[in-house]
Design a protein around this motif. Structure first.
Motif, short mmCIF file in Angstrom:
data_model
loop_
_atom_site.label_atom_id
_atom_site.label_comp_id
_atom_site.label_asym_id
_atom_site.label_seq_id
_atom_site.Cartn_x
_atom_site.Cartn_y
_atom_site.Cartn_z
N GLN A 11 0.83 -1.20 0.00
CA GLN A 11 0.00 0.00 0.00
C GLN A 11 0.86 1.26 0.00
O GLN A 11 0.55 2.24 -0.68
N ARG A 12 1.97 1.21 0.75
CA ARG A 12 2.86 2.37 0.79
C ARG A 12 3.52 2.61 -0.56
O ARG A 12 3.67 3.75 -1.01
N LYS A 13 3.90 1.52 -1.21
CA LYS A 13 4.50 1.66 -2.54
C LYS A 13 3.48 2.22 -3.54
O LYS A 13 3.81 3.08 -4.36
N ARG A 14 2.26 1.73 -3.44
CA ARG A 14 1.21 2.21 -4.33
C ARG A 14 0.96 3.70 -4.10
O ARG A 14 0.81 4.47 -5.05
N GLN A 15 0.93 4.10 -2.82
CA GLN A 15 0.71 5.51 -2.52
C GLN A 15 1.86 6.36 -3.03
O GLN A 15 1.65 7.47 -3.52
N VAL A 17 3.76 5.80 -5.69
CA VAL A 17 3.61 5.96 -7.13
C VAL A 17 2.50 6.96 -7.44
O VAL A 17 2.65 7.84 -8.30
N ALA A 18 1.38 6.86 -6.72
CA ALA A 18 0.27 7.80 -6.94
C ALA A 18 0.71 9.23 -6.66
O ALA A 18 0.38 10.15 -7.41
N ASP A 19 1.47 9.42 -5.58
CA ASP A 19 1.95 10.77 -5.24
C ASP A 19 2.91 11.29 -6.31
O ASP A 19 2.87 12.48 -6.66
N GLU A 20 3.76 10.41 -6.83
CA GLU A 20 4.70 10.84 -7.87
C GLU A 20 3.95 11.24 -9.14
O GLU A 20 4.31 12.23 -9.80
N VAL A 48 7.01 6.35 -15.45
CA VAL A 48 6.21 5.12 -15.57
C VAL A 48 5.55 5.10 -16.95
O VAL A 48 5.62 6.07 -17.70
N SER A 49 4.90 4.00 -17.25
CA SER A 49 4.22 3.88 -18.53
C SER A 49 2.81 4.48 -18.45
O SER A 49 2.26 4.67 -17.36
N LYS A 50 2.25 4.73 -19.63
CA LYS A 50 0.86 5.19 -19.69
C LYS A 50 -0.06 4.15 -19.07
O LYS A 50 -1.04 4.50 -18.37
N ARG A 51 0.24 2.89 -19.29
CA ARG A 51 -0.59 1.82 -18.72
C ARG A 51 -0.57 1.89 -17.20
O ARG A 51 -1.59 1.69 -16.55
N THR A 52 0.61 2.16 -16.64
CA THR A 52 0.71 2.28 -15.18
C THR A 52 -0.10 3.47 -14.70
O THR A 52 -0.78 3.38 -13.67
N PHE A 53 -0.06 4.58 -15.42
CA PHE A 53 -0.86 5.75 -15.04
C PHE A 53 -2.32 5.36 -14.87
O PHE A 53 -2.96 5.70 -13.87
#
Length: 214
Positions: A11-15, A17-20, A48-53
């Protein structure tokens, strides 16, 4: 303003990436303009990739609105921490000022972000949606502090609505002045107008009537 990392490592890693992604979106959109920036460019800026976005956000609007995600909870927490016997106007002024200072406290970059949100119709609409949610949260806390039933009394919703109108008006004037007007002075002026109405509930009660929050 970013969300506080918590929960599991995943969850922290996901957050993170979202913050970045949010920071990349804010930087690009504030500099280039909302319509000039693509999702591909935001993803590239974040590495990151568009897919990741699209795993994190459905649109550019969603990436920017993430910037506002914790503000309503922050307002509620600030209000809950105010002294029990403090007047509604003083407690709400402090609550609003903390959020304004968070928005306006980083000079030029923050100004561009606020202008981006307020001057872009799609983002302004999302910002107003958020404020409607914050009004309910603040109204519940106002009711708790004053021992009111929010389903019966009109005051909590009205008080929260006035406080958020002051918040929005101050940000609007600050952004329209291109940062020339002082947000602290604007906040004082806004609350000077609404304080008599906010504190009517106190004047209408006998001394000592205000309950201590449970």
């Amino acid at each position: 303003m970013t969300s506080r990392p918590e929960g599991t490592l995943a969850q922290r890693k996901r957050q993170l990436v979202a913050d970045e992604l949010t920071q990349a979106a804010l930087n690009l959109l504030a500099r280039e303009g909302f319509d000039a920036v693509t999702v591909d460019e935001i993803a590239a800026a974040a590495g990151v990739s568009k897919r990741t976005f699209f795993r994190y956000f459905a649109s550019k609007e969603d990436a920017v609105v993430q910037f506002l995600a914790g503000m309503g909870a922050g307002m509620r927490d600030e209000l809950a921490d105010r002294p029990a016997q403090e007047s509604p106007s003083a407690a709400l002024r402090h609550t609003v000022w903390c959020s304004i200072d968070a928005c306006a406290g980083h000079a030029d970059r923050a100004l561009r972000v606020v202008q981006l949100i307020l001057w872009t119709p799609a983002l302004l609409a999302r910002f107003l949606e958020r404020q409607a949610q914050w009004r309910d949260v603040l109204a519940a806390e106002v009711a708790r502090r004053l021992g009111m039933d929010p389903k019966v009394e009109l005051y909590p919703q009205l008080a929260a609505g006035m406080a958020l109108t002051a918040f929005h008006t101050v940000l609007q004037r600050w952004s329209d002045s291109d940062g020339v007007e002082d947000p602290a002075e604007l906040t004082d002026r806004a609350f000077a107008v609404i304080t008599p109405a906010l504190d009517t509930v106190v004047r209408s009660r006998a001394p000592g009537d205000l309950p201590s929050p449970a």
